[in-house]
Design a protein around this motif. Structure first.
Motif, short mmCIF file in Angstrom:
data_model
loop_
_atom_site.label_atom_id
_atom_site.label_comp_id
_atom_site.label_asym_id
_atom_site.label_seq_id
_atom_site.Cartn_x
_atom_site.Cartn_y
_atom_site.Cartn_z
N LEU A 230 0.83 -1.20 0.00
CA LEU A 230 0.00 0.00 0.00
C LEU A 230 0.87 1.25 0.00
CD1 LEU A 230 -2.63 -1.27 2.59
CD2 LEU A 230 -3.01 -0.95 0.14
N ASP A 231 2.02 1.16 -0.65
CA ASP A 231 2.96 2.27 -0.68
C ASP A 231 2.41 3.50 -1.41
OD1 ASP A 231 4.40 0.22 0.37
OD2 ASP A 231 5.91 0.14 -1.20
N ASN A 232 1.47 3.29 -2.33
CA ASN A 232 0.91 4.41 -3.10
C ASN A 232 -0.34 4.98 -2.45
OD1 ASN A 232 -0.08 1.79 -3.87
ND2 ASN A 232 -1.16 2.70 -5.60
N PHE A 233 -0.57 4.64 -1.18
CA PHE A 233 -1.74 5.13 -0.44
C PHE A 233 -1.30 6.04 0.70
CE2 PHE A 233 -3.72 1.77 -2.69
CZ PHE A 233 -5.09 1.93 -2.61
N ASP A 234 -2.03 7.13 0.88
CA ASP A 234 -1.93 7.92 2.10
C ASP A 234 -3.04 7.40 3.02
OD1 ASP A 234 -2.07 9.78 4.14
OD2 ASP A 234 -1.66 11.49 2.85
N LEU A 235 -2.70 6.39 3.81
CA LEU A 235 -3.72 5.73 4.63
C LEU A 235 -4.34 6.66 5.67
CD1 LEU A 235 -2.18 2.17 5.08
CD2 LEU A 235 -4.01 2.87 3.53
N PRO A 236 -3.57 7.49 6.34
CA PRO A 236 -4.21 8.42 7.29
C PRO A 236 -5.20 9.35 6.62
CG PRO A 236 -1.87 8.26 7.76
CD PRO A 236 -2.10 7.54 6.47
N ALA A 237 -4.89 9.82 5.41
CA ALA A 237 -5.82 10.69 4.68
C ALA A 237 -7.09 9.94 4.32
CB ALA A 237 -5.15 11.26 3.43
N CYS A 238 -6.94 8.67 3.91
CA CYS A 238 -8.12 7.86 3.58
C CYS A 238 -9.00 7.65 4.81
CB CYS A 238 -7.70 6.51 3.01
SG CYS A 238 -6.93 6.60 1.37
N GLU A 239 -8.36 7.34 5.93
CA GLU A 239 -9.12 7.11 7.16
C GLU A 239 -9.83 8.39 7.61
OE1 GLU A 239 -8.50 4.63 11.32
OE2 GLU A 239 -6.74 5.39 10.23
N LYS A 240 -9.14 9.52 7.50
CA LYS A 240 -9.74 10.79 7.89
C LYS A 240 -10.93 11.13 7.00
CE LYS A 240 -8.60 15.66 8.66
NZ LYS A 240 -7.52 16.69 8.58
N ALA A 241 -10.85 10.76 5.71
CA ALA A 241 -11.94 11.04 4.77
C ALA A 241 -13.04 9.98 4.84
CB ALA A 241 -11.38 11.12 3.35
N ASN A 242 -12.87 8.99 5.73
CA ASN A 242 -13.83 7.90 5.88
C ASN A 242 -13.95 7.08 4.59
OD1 ASN A 242 -15.57 6.37 7.49
ND2 ASN A 242 -17.39 7.45 6.73
N VAL A 243 -12.82 6.92 3.92
CA VAL A 243 -12.75 6.09 2.72
C VAL A 243 -12.09 4.77 3.10
CG1 VAL A 243 -11.75 5.84 0.41
CG2 VAL A 243 -12.67 8.06 1.15
N LYS A 244 -12.80 3.67 2.94
CA LYS A 244 -12.24 2.36 3.25
C LYS A 244 -11.18 1.98 2.21
CE LYS A 244 -15.03 1.36 6.74
NZ LYS A 244 -14.51 1.21 8.12
N VAL A 245 -10.16 1.28 2.65
CA VAL A 245 -9.14 0.76 1.76
C VAL A 245 -9.11 -0.76 1.91
CG1 VAL A 245 -6.68 0.70 1.19
CG2 VAL A 245 -7.77 2.87 1.86
N VAL A 246 -9.21 -1.47 0.80
CA VAL A 246 -9.15 -2.93 0.81
C VAL A 246 -8.05 -3.36 -0.15
CG1 VAL A 246 -11.55 -3.26 1.49
CG2 VAL A 246 -10.99 -3.06 -0.93
N TYR A 247 -7.51 -4.55 0.08
CA TYR A 247 -6.41 -5.03 -0.76
C TYR A 247 -6.38 -6.55 -0.75
CZ TYR A 247 -3.51 -5.59 3.51
OH TYR A 247 -2.99 -5.97 4.72
N THR A 248 -5.33 -7.14 -1.35
CA THR A 248 -5.26 -8.60 -1.48
C THR A 248 -3.91 -9.09 -0.94
OG1 THR A 248 -4.46 -8.31 -3.75
CG2 THR A 248 -6.82 -8.69 -3.47
N PRO A 249 -3.76 -9.15 0.37
CA PRO A 249 -2.43 -9.31 0.97
C PRO A 249 -1.69 -10.60 0.65
CG PRO A 249 -4.17 -9.51 2.63
CD PRO A 249 -4.82 -9.01 1.39
N ASP A 250 -2.35 -11.67 0.29
CA ASP A 250 -1.64 -12.93 0.03
C ASP A 250 -1.80 -13.39 -1.42
OD1 ASP A 250 0.04 -14.96 0.96
OD2 ASP A 250 -1.63 -16.31 1.35
#
Length: 325
Positions: free
Chosen positions: A84-104
């Protein structure tokens, strides 16, 4: 790419900015208004983002504050991949935008790739030329002498999903395994049921014949392959980075390669990516450069593309299987 489905008042709009396997893309198109817009078409994407309920990205779409500001209705972003290097996760969380991915999704593909790179380097294999003479045949048998892996030590930096699988394969082959991790040894022992030596980074670098890096993208890992770290390596080490390009400085790695001509460095990832035309690591005889293809198998690509299931789950107010936070 499938054509965009017909807009419906009852269907959410999901924008896809990078490649997606056909099966998952078609599945999503049956349940949402899918719009394809490459991340490189910045003006068109900016016009589409206000409509977006969901977004599907891979590696090169930057999910940052600028993008979030253009997408006021965005509810979820799916990363068809692992990091998730191309994500600003704190900004997503603050904007109430969920982030999902495929870790394995691509762990098996990456492990197979790393093993192949090791064998490419240590077990040379030259095809017989057409009309091969007896002299050439016997000459190849004399010169194509490799190293046997069960006589070597593999150092794995980062024993996460990929690192664990790589350790299992290496153990099955008969290699000695050294591990460096930020996770406490007792926790790793519970999670990984195979013999390995848990050692500090400097010990791993100094004792391993092969070093494979599998760490995440946290800021603390930037330039971890420092001048000091590289100075600990054996002069004939095989160093593989199929994790992240920013783990080393190009200038530092170039100096190490030039000072240690018997070493082999294999880079599947680069910083920046794609590398520039004047990439200083190019044309170095003991550096092999590859185009970020560790995860590029048909199965891994499909596994990653099924992030669309979690995107739809969020849009239907259900709990996703793989949330980032």
């Amino acid at each position: 790419m499938p054509a965009s489905s017909t807009t419906s008042n009852h269907q959410p709009t999901v924008i896809i900015t990078e490649t997606l396997s056909d099966g998952p893309a078609d599945w999503l198109a049956e349940r949402a208004n899918v719009v394809w817009c490459p991340h490189t078409e910045k003006e068109r994407l900016a016009k589409l983002l206000p409509q977006a309920d969901g977004l599907v990205v891979r590696t090169y779409t930057q999910v940052n504050q600028e993008l979030l500001d253009q997408a006021p209705n965005l509810k979820v972003v799916g990363r068809a991949g692992v990091g998730l290097d191309n994500f600003d996760l704190p900004a997503c969380e603050k904007a109430n935008v969920k982030v999902v991915y495929t870790p394995d999704a691509n762990s098996q593909a990456v492990v197979e790739y790393v093993i192949a790179l090791i064998l490419d380097t240590l077990r040379p294999r030259t095809d017989l030329p057409p009309a091969c003479s007896e002299a050439i045949f016997h000459q190849l048998r004399k010169t194509e002498i490799g190293k046997q892996l069960d006589q070597l030590t593999l150092g794995i930096v980062g024993l996460g999903r990929v690192g664990k699988r790589l350790a299992n394969v290496a153990h099955a082959i008969g290699m000695k395994i050294l591990v460096s991790e930020i996770i406490p040894e007792t926790d790793l022992r519970r999670a990984c049921d195979l013999p390995f030596n848990y050692v500090p980074h400097d010990t791993l670098y100094a004792e391993a014949d092969i070093v494979s890096i599998h760490v995440d993208g946290r800021p603390e890992n930037k330039h971890m392959l420092s001048t000091h770290a590289l100075s600990q390596l054996k002069p004939n080490t095989l160093l593989i980075n199929a994790a992240r390009g920013f783990l080393h400085k190009n200038e530092t790695l170039l100096t190490f390669a030039q000072n240690n001509p018997e070493a082999h460095i294999i880079l599947d990832v680069h910083d920046p990516e794609p590398p520039s035309l004047d990439y200083i690591l190019a044309n170095q005889p003991n550096i092999r450069l590859l185009p970020h293809i560790a995860s590029r198998t048909d199965q891994a690509l499909e596994n990653m593309s099924w992030v669309v299931r979690d995107i739809l789950a969020v849009l239907e107010n259900k709990s996703p299987n793989f949330p980032a936070f």
